[in-house]
Design a protein around this motif. Structure first.
Motif, PDB file in Angstrom:
ATOM      1  N   GLY A 143       0.701  -1.089  -0.053  1.00  0.00           N
ATOM      2  CA  GLY A 143      -0.035   0.074  -0.136  1.00  0.00           C
ATOM      3  C   GLY A 143       0.745   1.272  -0.066  1.00  0.00           C
ATOM      4  O   GLY A 143       2.158   1.070   0.170  1.00  0.00           O
ATOM      5  N   ILE A 144       0.059   2.597  -0.270  1.00  0.00           N
ATOM      6  CA  ILE A 144       0.876   3.771  -0.265  1.00  0.00           C
ATOM      7  C   ILE A 144       0.089   4.602   0.665  1.00  0.00           C
ATOM      8  O   ILE A 144      -0.942   4.789   0.438  1.00  0.00           O
ATOM      9  CB  ILE A 144       0.910   4.324  -1.695  1.00  0.00           C
ATOM     10  CG1 ILE A 144       1.413   3.215  -2.732  1.00  0.00           C
ATOM     11  CG2 ILE A 144       1.586   5.524  -1.675  1.00  0.00           C
ATOM     12  CD1 ILE A 144       1.182   3.462  -4.193  1.00  0.00           C
ATOM     13  N   GLY A 145       0.823   5.196   1.235  1.00  0.00           N
ATOM     14  CA  GLY A 145       0.423   6.351   2.386  1.00  0.00           C
ATOM     15  C   GLY A 145       1.087   7.749   2.080  1.00  0.00           C
ATOM     16  O   GLY A 145       2.109   8.010   1.615  1.00  0.00           O
ATOM     17  N   ILE A 146       0.090   8.686   1.944  1.00  0.00           N
ATOM     18  CA  ILE A 146       0.483  10.166   1.489  1.00  0.00           C
ATOM     19  C   ILE A 146       0.017  11.021   2.753  1.00  0.00           C
ATOM     20  O   ILE A 146      -1.182  11.315   2.882  1.00  0.00           O
ATOM     21  CB  ILE A 146      -0.079  10.451   0.202  1.00  0.00           C
ATOM     22  CG1 ILE A 146       0.249   9.395  -0.944  1.00  0.00           C
ATOM     23  CG2 ILE A 146       0.624  11.649  -0.004  1.00  0.00           C
ATOM     24  CD1 ILE A 146      -0.375   9.528  -2.148  1.00  0.00           C
ATOM     25  N   GLY A 147       0.975  11.871   3.191  1.00  0.00           N
ATOM     26  CA  GLY A 147       0.841  12.963   3.946  1.00  0.00           C
ATOM     27  C   GLY A 147       0.839  14.126   3.215  1.00  0.00           C
ATOM     28  O   GLY A 147       1.583  14.592   2.608  1.00  0.00           O
ATOM     29  N   VAL A 148      -0.266  15.100   3.396  1.00  0.00           N
ATOM     30  CA  VAL A 148      -0.237  16.396   2.849  1.00  0.00           C
ATOM     31  C   VAL A 148      -0.665  17.535   3.741  1.00  0.00           C
ATOM     32  O   VAL A 148      -1.187  17.357   4.764  1.00  0.00           O
ATOM     33  CB  VAL A 148      -1.515  16.181   1.694  1.00  0.00           C
ATOM     34  CG1 VAL A 148      -1.248  15.250   0.716  1.00  0.00           C
ATOM     35  CG2 VAL A 148      -2.814  15.980   2.274  1.00  0.00           C
ATOM     36  N   PRO A 149      -0.063  18.705   3.351  1.00  0.00           N
ATOM     37  CA  PRO A 149      -0.234  20.026   4.500  1.00  0.00           C
ATOM     38  C   PRO A 149      -1.633  20.509   4.031  1.00  0.00           C
ATOM     39  O   PRO A 149      -1.599  21.511   3.508  1.00  0.00           O
ATOM     40  CB  PRO A 149       1.007  20.608   4.010  1.00  0.00           C
ATOM     41  CG  PRO A 149       1.156  20.314   2.549  1.00  0.00           C
ATOM     42  CD  PRO A 149       0.695  18.819   2.301  1.00  0.00           C
ATOM     43  N   GLY A 150      -2.518  19.997   4.416  1.00  0.00           N
ATOM     44  CA  GLY A 150      -4.333  20.577   4.193  1.00  0.00           C
ATOM     45  C   GLY A 150      -5.030  19.728   4.888  1.00  0.00           C
ATOM     46  O   GLY A 150      -4.992  18.820   5.514  1.00  0.00           O
ATOM     47  N   ILE A 151      -6.395  20.308   4.670  1.00  0.00           N
ATOM     48  CA  ILE A 151      -7.469  19.569   5.283  1.00  0.00           C
ATOM     49  C   ILE A 151      -7.983  18.548   4.469  1.00  0.00           C
ATOM     50  O   ILE A 151      -8.158  18.669   3.367  1.00  0.00           O
ATOM     51  CB  ILE A 151      -8.452  20.538   5.402  1.00  0.00           C
ATOM     52  CG1 ILE A 151      -8.182  21.863   6.536  1.00  0.00           C
ATOM     53  CG2 ILE A 151      -9.867  20.035   5.853  1.00  0.00           C
ATOM     54  CD1 ILE A 151      -9.146  23.025   6.260  1.00  0.00           C
ATOM     55  N   VAL A 152      -7.963  17.477   5.092  1.00  0.00           N
ATOM     56  CA  VAL A 152      -8.281  16.217   4.315  1.00  0.00           C
ATOM     57  C   VAL A 152      -9.488  15.264   4.991  1.00  0.00           C
ATOM     58  O   VAL A 152      -9.482  15.175   6.115  1.00  0.00           O
ATOM     59  CB  VAL A 152      -7.031  15.184   4.387  1.00  0.00           C
ATOM     60  CG1 VAL A 152      -7.502  13.912   3.613  1.00  0.00           C
ATOM     61  CG2 VAL A 152      -5.776  15.740   3.638  1.00  0.00           C
ATOM     62  N   ASN A 153     -10.699  15.207   4.201  1.00  0.00           N
ATOM     63  CA  ASN A 153     -11.744  14.475   4.768  1.00  0.00           C
ATOM     64  C   ASN A 153     -11.633  12.818   5.006  1.00  0.00           C
ATOM     65  O   ASN A 153     -10.527  12.373   4.522  1.00  0.00           O
ATOM     66  CB  ASN A 153     -12.879  14.842   4.198  1.00  0.00           C
ATOM     67  CG  ASN A 153     -13.025  14.271   2.728  1.00  0.00           C
ATOM     68  OD1 ASN A 153     -12.109  13.418   2.362  1.00  0.00           O
ATOM     69  ND2 ASN A 153     -13.747  14.715   1.849  1.00  0.00           N
ATOM     70  N   ARG A 154     -12.534  12.201   5.542  1.00  0.00           N
ATOM     71  CA  ARG A 154     -12.449  10.793   5.686  1.00  0.00           C
ATOM     72  C   ARG A 154     -12.227  10.099   4.497  1.00  0.00           C
ATOM     73  O   ARG A 154     -12.051   9.208   4.504  1.00  0.00           O
ATOM     74  CB  ARG A 154     -13.527  10.260   6.458  1.00  0.00           C
ATOM     75  CG  ARG A 154     -13.593  11.026   8.288  1.00  0.00           C
ATOM     76  CD  ARG A 154     -14.794  10.406   9.062  1.00  0.00           C
ATOM     77  NE  ARG A 154     -14.662  10.931  10.181  1.00  0.00           N
ATOM     78  CZ  ARG A 154     -13.956  10.496  11.140  1.00  0.00           C
ATOM     79  NH1 ARG A 154     -13.190   9.451  10.826  1.00  0.00           N
ATOM     80  NH2 ARG A 154     -13.939  11.188  12.288  1.00  0.00           N
ATOM     81  N   GLU A 155     -12.740  10.731   3.398  1.00  0.00           N
ATOM     82  CA  GLU A 155     -12.391  10.196   2.242  1.00  0.00           C
ATOM     83  C   GLU A 155     -11.387  10.252   1.531  1.00  0.00           C
ATOM     84  O   GLU A 155     -10.988   9.508   0.366  1.00  0.00           O
ATOM     85  CB  GLU A 155     -13.772  10.431   1.101  1.00  0.00           C
ATOM     86  CG  GLU A 155     -15.172   9.908   1.590  1.00  0.00           C
ATOM     87  CD  GLU A 155     -15.638  10.570   2.717  1.00  0.00           C
ATOM     88  OE1 GLU A 155     -15.545  11.843   2.854  1.00  0.00           O
ATOM     89  OE2 GLU A 155     -16.239   9.980   3.563  1.00  0.00           O
ATOM     90  N   GLY A 156     -10.359  10.896   1.955  1.00  0.00           N
ATOM     91  CA  GLY A 156      -9.079  11.216   1.299  1.00  0.00           C
ATOM     92  C   GLY A 156      -9.021  12.387   0.416  1.00  0.00           C
ATOM     93  O   GLY A 156      -7.832  12.357  -0.284  1.00  0.00           O
ATOM     94  N   THR A 157     -10.190  13.165   0.237  1.00  0.00           N
ATOM     95  CA  THR A 157      -9.691  14.282  -0.463  1.00  0.00           C
ATOM     96  C   THR A 157      -9.460  15.397   0.214  1.00  0.00           C
ATOM     97  O   THR A 157      -9.588  15.615   1.278  1.00  0.00           O
ATOM     98  CB  THR A 157     -11.460  14.486  -1.134  1.00  0.00           C
ATOM     99  OG1 THR A 157     -12.091  13.632  -1.596  1.00  0.00           O
ATOM    100  CG2 THR A 157     -11.436  15.786  -1.756  1.00  0.00           C
ATOM    101  N   ILE A 158      -8.612  15.946  -0.397  1.00  0.00           N
ATOM    102  CA  ILE A 158      -7.845  17.329   0.113  1.00  0.00           C
ATOM    103  C   ILE A 158      -8.566  18.340  -0.208  1.00  0.00           C
ATOM    104  O   ILE A 158      -9.039  19.043  -1.470  1.00  0.00           O
ATOM    105  CB  ILE A 158      -6.495  17.770  -0.724  1.00  0.00           C
ATOM    106  CG1 ILE A 158      -5.742  16.234  -0.686  1.00  0.00           C
ATOM    107  CG2 ILE A 158      -5.924  18.857  -0.001  1.00  0.00           C
ATOM    108  CD1 ILE A 158      -4.282  16.427  -1.351  1.00  0.00           C
ATOM    109  N   LEU A 159      -9.510  18.892   0.853  1.00  0.00           N
ATOM    110  CA  LEU A 159     -10.470  19.810   0.740  1.00  0.00           C
ATOM    111  C   LEU A 159      -9.839  21.269   0.510  1.00  0.00           C
ATOM    112  O   LEU A 159     -10.323  22.190  -0.172  1.00  0.00           O
ATOM    113  CB  LEU A 159     -11.281  20.110   2.022  1.00  0.00           C
ATOM    114  CG  LEU A 159     -12.221  18.546   2.246  1.00  0.00           C
ATOM    115  CD1 LEU A 159     -12.984  18.657   3.689  1.00  0.00           C
ATOM    116  CD2 LEU A 159     -13.049  18.280   1.283  1.00  0.00           C
ATOM    117  N   PHE A 160      -8.658  21.550   1.300  1.00  0.00           N
ATOM    118  CA  PHE A 160      -8.027  22.706   1.269  1.00  0.00           C
ATOM    119  C   PHE A 160      -6.590  22.681   1.865  1.00  0.00           C
ATOM    120  O   PHE A 160      -6.349  22.419   2.815  1.00  0.00           O
ATOM    121  CB  PHE A 160      -8.886  23.978   2.083  1.00  0.00           C
ATOM    122  CG  PHE A 160      -8.288  25.252   1.915  1.00  0.00           C
ATOM    123  CD1 PHE A 160      -7.607  25.792   0.903  1.00  0.00           C
ATOM    124  CD2 PHE A 160      -8.421  26.128   3.025  1.00  0.00           C
ATOM    125  CE1 PHE A 160      -7.365  27.108   0.620  1.00  0.00           C
ATOM    126  CE2 PHE A 160      -7.659  27.418   3.247  1.00  0.00           C
ATOM    127  CZ  PHE A 160      -7.303  28.053   2.064  1.00  0.00           C
TER     128      PHE A 160
END
Length: 392
Positions: A143-160
């Motif tokens: 598997g692949i995990g990605i950490g992003v500097p933003g607001i992420v919802n439970r579905e994994g979408t970067i909201l902002f």
């Protein structure tokens, strides 16, 4: 119904045995039986299955205390590998880990722009490189995990992602489509908190807050050994708490946000006012540390001021969550020797004694790898969760 019940019990017991081997190996079948309360025949049968599935190895005999020497069992951490990506504002860090979080390979690239097509292309290139460097194993990349500097919802979408200027980005589906593997996208501070909790400074700490200080500030919150994500998965945006009512305008739309005064962005902005850096185009933390070590009073004073601002924000964090531990991570872990004293000075002055005595402030043990390792660990957890049975 009887067959279903038996299969359910077997699945639960198998998870218990595997978890025991993962956490206590090398361990014998007899010791597993004693630790779990399962009878020896059940343990032996389940261990045989785990060996066939390449998740457990026999590694020789242990010490005998009367009778036959026991055969010792060991969790096969090389049965598969995980990829973790720390997607920063101005960099991407990718790691390849085994199933116990040991780094096998790592790739770091700087980003000179933040537009999404460019960044996603760089992420995909890094993952392909890590694939090529992966040793052969029974399960390959799990598997692949990605950490992003933003607001992420439970579905994994970067909201902002304000510092990237991204809105409603579904990086998860693009990566899944490219690699046909499970993908987990999480806020970078949550990933960092997870990494420190299982591998770093937060091991065996049930309540902690990880403060991810980079270009911006985010917090990952562990309560009762579980990542707290809030009602919709977007908790922890403490970098956008207001510490100056009439302060500077933030990209998030608020004014006076904590990260405008206590982040790497703030540090670089203030550093340009120091004579020795006045004409410098790119000022890195390492450059400032070098000058501080040389005794530059302006830089030392700047670090002290920044530490005070960090402490001011931590007062709200500690008063809100009452953690046992606050871990400061990401690039600011490099500044430990310069900012810890001003942080503690502010906390001593402004926190009630009962709050201050209950909480310690420390720095990341994983350094810049907290987020990438935590992201990889999310993928490993997801791999094993397929076999877990959760009983409410």
């Amino acid at each position: 119904m009887k067959t279903g019940d038996q299969n359910l019990v077997k699945k639960i017991n198998k998870c218990i045995v595997l978890h025991t081997i993962q956490t206590k190996s090398p361990i014998s079948r007899s010791q597993i039986s004693q630790a779990t309360g399962l009878n020896k025949a059940t343990v032996s049968s389940l261990v045989t299955e785990l060996i066939k599935e390449h998740l457990v190895h026999e590694i020789g005999t242990g010490q005998s205390y009367g009778g036959r020497k026991p055969v010792m069992l060991y969790f096969n951490q090389n049965a598969g590998y995980s990829i973790g990506i720390d997607l920063g504002v101005n960099y991407i860090l990718g790691v390849l880990t085994d199933l116990k979080g040991h780094i096998i390979e790592k790739i770091f690239v700087s980003l000179n722009k933040q537009d999404y097509p460019y960044v996603i292309n760089e992420v995909i290139k890094i993952i392909h490189k890590l694939f090529r460097q992966t040793p052969k194993s029974p399960y390959g990349i799990i598997g692949i995990g990605i950490g992003v500097p933003g607001i992420v919802n439970r579905e994994g979408t970067i909201l902002f992602a304000p510092n990237l200027n991204w809105r409603n980005i579904n990086i998860k589906e693009e990566i899944k489509k490219e690699f046909d593997l499970p993908v987990i996208v999480e806020n970078d501070a949550n990933s960092g908190a997870h990494g420190e909790h299982i591998y770093g400074a937060g091991k065996n700490i049930s309540n902690l807050v990880y403060v991810n200080i980079g270009i911006g500030i985010g917090t990952g919150i562990i309560i009762d050994n579980k990542l707290f994500k809030g009602a919709t998965g977007i908790s922890g945006e403490m970098g956008h708490q207001t510490i100056d009512l009439k302060g500077m305008k933030c990209r998030c739309g608020n004014k006076g946000c904590w990260e405008l005064y206590a982040s790497e962005s703030a540090l670089r902005k203030l550093a340009k006012q120091i004579p020795v850096f006045r004409n410098a185009e790119n000022i890195g933390i390492e450059d400032l540390i070098e000058k501080a070590n040389q005794g530059n009073r302006d830089v030392i004073s700047l670090f002290d001021r920044l530490g005070e601002y960090i402490g001011i924000g931590l007062i709200n964090v500690i008063n809100t969550f009452n953690p046992h531990l606050v871990i400061i991570g990401n690039r600011f872990s490099l500044l430990k020797n310069w900012i810890l004293n001003p942080i503690n000075r502010v906390l001593e002055q402004r926190l009630p004694p009962f709050q201050r005595e209950a909480c310690s402030v420390t720095f990341s043990e994983l350094g810049i790898y907290s987020c990438a390792l935590g992201s990889a660990a999310f993928a490993v957890s997801s791999f094993f969760d397929k076999e877990k049975v959760i009983v409410e």
